[in-house]
Design a protein around this motif. Structure first.
Motif, mmCIF file in Angstrom:
data_model
loop_
_atom_site.group_PDB
_atom_site.id
_atom_site.type_symbol
_atom_site.label_atom_id
_atom_site.label_comp_id
_atom_site.label_asym_id
_atom_site.label_seq_id
_atom_site.Cartn_x
_atom_site.Cartn_y
_atom_site.Cartn_z
ATOM 1 N N LEU A 261 13.193 -40.992 46.217
ATOM 2 C CA LEU A 261 12.165 -42.032 46.149
ATOM 3 C C LEU A 261 11.923 -42.658 47.529
ATOM 4 O O LEU A 261 10.782 -42.898 47.924
ATOM 5 C CB LEU A 261 12.579 -43.112 45.147
ATOM 6 C CG LEU A 261 12.542 -42.723 43.669
ATOM 7 C CD1 LEU A 261 12.987 -43.897 42.809
ATOM 8 C CD2 LEU A 261 11.149 -42.269 43.262
ATOM 9 N N ILE A 262 13.007 -42.930 48.260
ATOM 10 C CA ILE A 262 12.864 -43.515 49.592
ATOM 11 C C ILE A 262 12.150 -42.546 50.529
ATOM 12 O O ILE A 262 11.266 -42.918 51.294
ATOM 13 C CB ILE A 262 14.238 -43.918 50.157
ATOM 14 C CG1 ILE A 262 14.862 -45.038 49.311
ATOM 15 C CG2 ILE A 262 14.114 -44.381 51.608
ATOM 16 C CD1 ILE A 262 16.288 -45.376 49.699
ATOM 17 N N SER A 263 12.533 -41.266 50.453
ATOM 18 C CA SER A 263 11.918 -40.251 51.307
ATOM 19 C C SER A 263 10.427 -40.133 51.025
ATOM 20 O O SER A 263 9.604 -40.044 51.946
ATOM 21 C CB SER A 263 12.606 -38.902 51.099
ATOM 22 O OG SER A 263 11.993 -37.895 51.871
ATOM 23 N N GLN A 264 10.051 -40.143 49.739
ATOM 24 C CA GLN A 264 8.635 -40.044 49.386
ATOM 25 C C GLN A 264 7.856 -41.265 49.860
ATOM 26 O O GLN A 264 6.720 -41.150 50.318
ATOM 27 C CB GLN A 264 8.491 -39.878 47.874
ATOM 28 C CG GLN A 264 8.943 -38.512 47.376
ATOM 29 C CD GLN A 264 8.633 -38.325 45.916
ATOM 30 O OE1 GLN A 264 7.482 -38.210 45.527
ATOM 31 N NE2 GLN A 264 9.658 -38.315 45.094
ATOM 32 N N SER A 265 8.463 -42.451 49.742
ATOM 33 C CA SER A 265 7.792 -43.663 50.196
ATOM 34 C C SER A 265 7.623 -43.643 51.718
ATOM 35 O O SER A 265 6.577 -44.030 52.240
ATOM 36 C CB SER A 265 8.586 -44.904 49.768
ATOM 37 O OG SER A 265 7.890 -46.086 50.101
ATOM 38 N N LEU A 266 8.634 -43.183 52.435
ATOM 39 C CA LEU A 266 8.527 -43.047 53.887
ATOM 40 C C LEU A 266 7.404 -42.094 54.266
ATOM 41 O O LEU A 266 6.639 -42.339 55.200
ATOM 42 C CB LEU A 266 9.854 -42.560 54.473
ATOM 43 C CG LEU A 266 10.989 -43.580 54.560
ATOM 44 C CD1 LEU A 266 12.318 -42.869 54.818
ATOM 45 C CD2 LEU A 266 10.727 -44.603 55.656
ATOM 46 N N SER A 267 7.297 -40.985 53.534
ATOM 47 C CA SER A 267 6.244 -40.006 53.805
ATOM 48 C C SER A 267 4.869 -40.591 53.514
ATOM 49 O O SER A 267 3.933 -40.440 54.307
ATOM 50 C CB SER A 267 6.477 -38.750 52.959
ATOM 51 O OG SER A 267 5.476 -37.789 53.204
ATOM 52 N N ARG A 268 4.746 -41.301 52.374
ATOM 53 C CA ARG A 268 3.453 -41.872 51.988
ATOM 54 C C ARG A 268 2.991 -42.913 52.985
ATOM 55 O O ARG A 268 1.803 -43.016 53.299
ATOM 56 C CB ARG A 268 3.553 -42.490 50.594
ATOM 57 C CG ARG A 268 2.295 -43.257 50.173
ATOM 58 C CD ARG A 268 2.422 -43.821 48.775
ATOM 59 N NE ARG A 268 2.485 -42.776 47.782
ATOM 60 C CZ ARG A 268 2.545 -42.997 46.468
ATOM 61 N NH1 ARG A 268 2.570 -44.243 46.015
ATOM 62 N NH2 ARG A 268 2.599 -42.005 45.612
ATOM 63 N N HIS A 269 3.945 -43.718 53.500
ATOM 64 C CA HIS A 269 3.596 -44.813 54.392
ATOM 65 C C HIS A 269 3.854 -44.468 55.861
ATOM 66 O O HIS A 269 3.933 -45.368 56.699
ATOM 67 C CB HIS A 269 4.370 -46.068 54.004
ATOM 68 C CG HIS A 269 4.062 -46.545 52.612
ATOM 69 N ND1 HIS A 269 2.838 -47.021 52.252
ATOM 70 C CD2 HIS A 269 4.823 -46.586 51.485
ATOM 71 C CE1 HIS A 269 2.849 -47.355 50.968
ATOM 72 N NE2 HIS A 269 4.027 -47.092 50.481
ATOM 73 N N HIS A 270 4.009 -43.165 56.141
ATOM 74 C CA HIS A 270 4.116 -42.677 57.523
ATOM 75 C C HIS A 270 5.241 -43.351 58.298
ATOM 76 O O HIS A 270 5.121 -43.616 59.491
ATOM 77 C CB HIS A 270 2.793 -42.878 58.259
ATOM 78 C CG HIS A 270 1.604 -42.389 57.500
ATOM 79 N ND1 HIS A 270 1.383 -41.054 57.234
ATOM 80 C CD2 HIS A 270 0.582 -43.069 56.903
ATOM 81 C CE1 HIS A 270 0.278 -40.918 56.533
ATOM 82 N NE2 HIS A 270 -0.222 -42.123 56.306
ATOM 83 N N GLY A 271 6.365 -43.643 57.631
ATOM 84 C CA GLY A 271 7.534 -44.200 58.293
ATOM 85 C C GLY A 271 7.429 -45.676 58.614
ATOM 86 O O GLY A 271 8.287 -46.208 59.329
ATOM 87 N N ARG A 272 6.423 -46.357 58.109
ATOM 88 C CA ARG A 272 6.267 -47.795 58.387
ATOM 89 C C ARG A 272 7.196 -48.579 57.463
ATOM 90 O O ARG A 272 6.957 -48.689 56.255
ATOM 91 C CB ARG A 272 4.816 -48.218 58.194
ATOM 92 C CG ARG A 272 3.866 -47.645 59.249
ATOM 93 C CD ARG A 272 2.463 -48.214 59.035
ATOM 94 N NE ARG A 272 1.573 -47.852 60.113
ATOM 95 C CZ ARG A 272 0.833 -46.745 60.129
ATOM 96 N NH1 ARG A 272 0.906 -45.900 59.129
ATOM 97 N NH2 ARG A 272 0.042 -46.488 61.142
ATOM 98 N N VAL A 273 8.231 -49.136 58.041
ATOM 99 C CA VAL A 273 9.308 -49.757 57.268
ATOM 100 C C VAL A 273 8.800 -50.952 56.458
ATOM 101 O O VAL A 273 9.200 -51.142 55.303
ATOM 102 C CB VAL A 273 10.453 -50.192 58.206
ATOM 103 C CG1 VAL A 273 11.493 -51.006 57.453
ATOM 104 C CG2 VAL A 273 11.104 -48.961 58.834
ATOM 105 N N THR A 274 7.920 -51.752 57.020
ATOM 106 C CA THR A 274 7.422 -52.932 56.305
ATOM 107 C C THR A 274 6.721 -52.534 55.016
ATOM 108 O O THR A 274 6.959 -53.115 53.950
ATOM 109 C CB THR A 274 6.450 -53.728 57.202
ATOM 110 O OG1 THR A 274 7.135 -54.132 58.375
ATOM 111 C CG2 THR A 274 5.922 -54.944 56.465
ATOM 112 N N GLN A 275 5.864 -51.504 55.097
ATOM 113 C CA GLN A 275 5.152 -51.058 53.901
ATOM 114 C C GLN A 275 6.105 -50.413 52.893
ATOM 115 O O GLN A 275 5.919 -50.538 51.689
ATOM 116 C CB GLN A 275 4.043 -50.075 54.281
ATOM 117 C CG GLN A 275 2.784 -50.742 54.826
ATOM 118 C CD GLN A 275 2.982 -51.241 56.240
ATOM 119 O OE1 GLN A 275 3.668 -50.592 57.036
ATOM 120 N NE2 GLN A 275 2.399 -52.371 56.571
#
Length: 460
Positions: free
Chosen positions: A414-428
């Protein structure tokens, strides 16, 4: 106009009070509304990669909602457009749906109705954009040298680096891995990245060729060499001259033929059956096996000298259960390929589907996963099949992964997919996963994830 990692919603209506009400409702639920009083203004502000949805009234001065719908459908058929109709205007709502509207809202509508249709529309939009991104990756892969290994685990990164290095040197290679781990793909990747890529790649399944014809298949024969040899035949080794010979399931090669293969590897030459002429070869040999050849040679089922001749460089290929974190990414990859080939849209993966993928043991490895993704695309939407049900239909073996490990893998996925979706933007990512920043950094460290790995080089 907007940050691509937010959840934008365009609201278009000539009535100011409706724009204000809708904007407040969306903002309170975490969305980013952009309000316009005319369709013309919205079209001027819309970018081709807009990651959100459109909510527009139908009856407006100038360009109305139906004209806007048709214009946007020509630009981007996957953009979800939600139209607002007047009370009791059923015929207009039907016309809008036929014209390609994602959904419609009837005035007056409650805030919950707006949020529900927007949420579903955004899920569809994110899936469409992800499919487009993966399709672009596939096109880039076809233009690049050789097949691409899909995955972000350290195991796959190390394997990709070894393939790149080996492809640049002239040496025979032995691939070792379970059925379905991609030995053919790795062999082709080595060939396509080597100086031999403009010459033939000849794949031979040693277990599929009849024993009484395999020597002729490999080395060729002259006319009259044996009964039925009515004309000269060029063998696969000779045909692959200058390129690569891939010997799959080499453990199935008859012992008598192994002696001749050893000579070919040592001397780089062959003689056709029934001929005395020696034909020099310039080839690379890549062999693949799913068994321990050393143990087979000790048991007398495989020639020991051939094993040591092949074992110059051995590449072990990991089983899919050994890199579970890659499973959702691989599944999406194969689903997009299947959808692109069949003209369908890949259904989205929800949390239950991801959990089912991670819990499965995958005895058939990547091949099994690819087949499941194709079934999911072809049958999932048409017959309302869900991934857990499709997996149960495989009569899979009892799962051996512990609950704790499954939870860890699910969290990492889930974290990996969220990082991919938000292009590594930690805040998002923190906002998307509802996590405090420190908690997210702790989990990134725990799962050996780096936000920088998900930032595209084209982004600022």
């Amino acid at each position: 106009m907007h940050d691509p990692s937010t959840l934008p919603v365009m609201v278009i209506d000539d009535e100011e009070h409706l724009r204000i009400t809708a904007s407040q409702t969306l903002e309170l639920d975490g969305y980013t509304p952009y309000c316009f009083e005319s369709a013309e203004q919205a079209l001027d502000a819309l970018t081709p990669d807009f990651p959100g949805v459109i909510v527009s009234d139908i009856r407006m001065p100038g360009m109305d909602g139906m004209t806007l719908l048709r214009t946007l459908r020509e630009r981007d058929p996957t953009l979800p457009i939600i139209l607002i109709t007047g009370h009791g205007d059923i015929s207009t709502a039907v016309e809008a749906m036929r014209a390609g509207a994602w959904d419609f809202l009837e005035k007056p509508f409650a805030g919950d109705q707006l949020l529900d249709v927007v949420r579903r529309g955004l899920e569809k939009r994110q899936l469409s954009l992800e499919n487009n991104r993966l399709k672009a990756e596939l096109e880039a892969q076809q233009a690049a040298l050789g097949p691409r290994l899909v995955g972000r685990t350290e195991t796959i990164s190390r394997l990709a680096a070894m393939i790149q290095r080996i492809s640049q040197v002239e040496t025979d290679v032995l691939l070792f891995g379970e059925t379905g781990t991609g030995k053919d793909l790795v062999a082709r990747a080595i060939h396509e990245r080597s100086r031999r890529r403009h010459h033939p790649f000849m794949a031979i399944n040693c277990g599929a060729v009849p024993e009484n014809t395999i020597e002729s298949e490999l080395f060729g024969h002259e006319k009259g060499a044996f009964t039925g040899a009515v004309e000269r035949r060029i063998g696969k080794f000779e045909h692959a001259n200058g390129g690569t010979v891939f010997l799959d399931e080499i453990e199935s090669m008859p012992l008598a033929l192994q002696v001749k293969l050893l000579r070919v590897l040592q001397e780089r030459s062959i003689e056709r059956l029934g001929a005395n002429e020696v034909i020099r070869l310039d080839i690379r040999v890549i062999a693949a096996t799913k068994i321990d050849l050393k143990a087979a040679s000790e048991a007398g089922r495989f020639r020991e000298d051939l094993y040591y001749r092949l074992n110059v460089v051995t590449l072990p290929l990991p089983a899919l259960r050994e890199r579970r974190e890659d499973i959702p990414l691989l599944f999406q990859h194969f689903a997009v390929i299947a959808a692109n080939r069949s003209g369908l849209e890949a259904p989205p993966l929800d949390s239950h589907a991801i959990a089912a993928l991670l819990a499965h043991d995958w005895p058939g490895n990547v091949r099994e996963l690819r087949n499941l993704a194709e079934r999911y695309v072809l049958l999932g939407a048409a017959f309302d099949y869900h991934l857990p049900a499709l997996l149960e239909g495989d009569n899979a073996e009892t799962q051996t992964t512990s609950l704790t490990r499954q939870v860890e893998l699910f969290e990492k996925s889930l974290i990996s997919q969220s990082l991919s979706r938000h292009h590594g933007r930690v805040t998002q990512v923190c906002d998307h996963l509802c996590l405090p920043r420190k908690t997210l950094y702790d989990k990134l460290k725990k799962h050996s994830l780096q936000a920088e790995d998900y930032r595209h080089s084209s982004e600022p």
